[in-house]
Design a protein around this motif. Structure first.
Motif, PDB file in Angstrom:
ATOM      1  N   ARG A 193       0.835  -1.208   0.000  1.00 44.67           N
ATOM      2  CA  ARG A 193       0.000   0.000   0.000  1.00 44.67           C
ATOM      3  C   ARG A 193       0.865   1.252   0.000  1.00 44.67           C
ATOM      4  NH1 ARG A 193      -2.241   0.660   5.569  1.00 44.67           N
ATOM      5  NH2 ARG A 193      -0.058   1.314   5.795  1.00 44.67           N
ATOM      6  N   LEU A 216      -5.989  -3.902  -2.065  1.00 46.67           N
ATOM      7  CA  LEU A 216      -4.858  -4.829  -2.155  1.00 46.67           C
ATOM      8  C   LEU A 216      -5.140  -6.117  -1.384  1.00 46.67           C
ATOM      9  CD1 LEU A 216      -1.904  -2.319  -1.789  1.00 46.67           C
ATOM     10  CD2 LEU A 216      -2.196  -3.928  -3.683  1.00 46.67           C
ATOM     11  N   CYS A 220      -4.904  -9.608  -3.135  1.00 49.59           N
ATOM     12  CA  CYS A 220      -3.741 -10.437  -2.802  1.00 49.59           C
ATOM     13  C   CYS A 220      -4.048 -11.584  -1.862  1.00 49.59           C
ATOM     14  CB  CYS A 220      -2.642  -9.570  -2.190  1.00 49.59           C
ATOM     15  SG  CYS A 220      -1.944  -8.379  -3.351  1.00 49.59           S
ATOM     16  N   LEU A 243      -3.905   0.415  -9.501  1.00 48.34           N
ATOM     17  CA  LEU A 243      -3.023  -0.474  -8.740  1.00 48.34           C
ATOM     18  C   LEU A 243      -2.156  -1.323  -9.665  1.00 48.34           C
ATOM     19  CD1 LEU A 243      -5.273  -1.712  -5.796  1.00 48.34           C
ATOM     20  CD2 LEU A 243      -3.050  -0.584  -5.592  1.00 48.34           C
TER      21      LEU A 243
END
Length: 257
Positions: A193, A216, A220, A243
């Protein structure tokens, strides 16, 4: 109980009589009866045709009784001067009631994207496939063209825009793994981040660090939710390509190093 209150209760009772439901039920029974008749041609067994026919007869009888009850209520209301002729006066307050405004999804999307990107402008609706939109946003993000990024996202509208995370998250996960040299976990989210925040916020200024971290985490850790507002579809969509571009830049920097 005064006459007006009694009339109101009787009208509500009449409105609640399930005549439409009985009509629907009869149609379903009729369709089932036709199918059973077709099936019975190939079978000597009793498969319920008689019982189904009896059920339709009882249903028809109930429908007649309900119709008679509704007519009796109407006659009684006419007798006390609260029949159909008086109905408009009783219904007037409802006509004046304030109804909540309908939300236009495209208008909401336009306003929300403008807010997130800290820009203004009207949408020029475009019907583009999600993959094409995704690639156009990646190009704008890679070029650092925040104006084009906002315009593409705004013009796409919610129907196409909400599909962006499905395209972005696998790439986010892959690029994060490439950057880390292993499969990303929840522990890696704060570091990722911090490394991505500047790039993402250059395109989506109103994306706060917590929002970026939540996106994220979702990408992820295979769908485990972060602290972002799950209902803000525009924000989630806006952060996806940003992103990807941010993580791609990290990978390029490492290769150069």
């Amino acid at each position: 109980m005064d006459v007006a209150a009694l009339a109101a209760r009787l009208k509500a009772l009449a409105a609640d009589l399930p005549l439409p439901a009985l009509d629907t039920a009869d149609q379903c029974l009729e369709a089932a009866q036709a199918e059973l008749k077709e099936a019975s041609r190939e079978s000597n067994a009793e498969i319920g045709l008689r019982k189904l026919g009896a059920a339709r007869e009882r249903l028809d009888s109930a429908r007649v009784r309900l119709t008679e009850a509704a007519a009796a209520i109407d006659d009684y209301l006419d007798g006390i001067g609260a029949g159909a002729a008086a109905a408009p006066t009783a219904a007037a307050p409802k006509a004046n009631a304030v109804q909540p405004p309908q939300v236009d999804p495209r208008r909401w999307w336009t306003d929300r994207v403008n807010e997130l990107c800290d820009r203004t402008g009207a949408a020029d609706p475009q019907q583009v496939p999600p993959t094409r939109l995704f690639n156009e946003l990646l190009k704008a993000a890679g070029d650092g063209n925040a104006e084009a990024y906002c315009k593409r996202l705004r013009d796409a509208g919610p129907r196409t825009g909400v599909k962006l995370p499905g395209l972005a998250w696998p790439l986010v996960r892959t690029l994060a793994a490439e950057h880390l040299g292993r499969t990303p976990t929840a522990r890696d989210v704060p570091g990722l981040r911090d490394q991505c925040a500047d790039k993402v916020r250059s395109l989506v200024p109103k994306a706060e660090p917590d929002h970026i971290g939540a996106a994220l985490a979702s990408a992820c850790t295979l769908g485990r939710k972060g602290t972002d507002d799950e209902n803000d579809a525009a924000r989630t969509a806006a952060m996806g390509p940003a992103l990807v571009a941010a993580l791609h830049r990290l990978s390029k920097s490492e290769r150069r190093a």
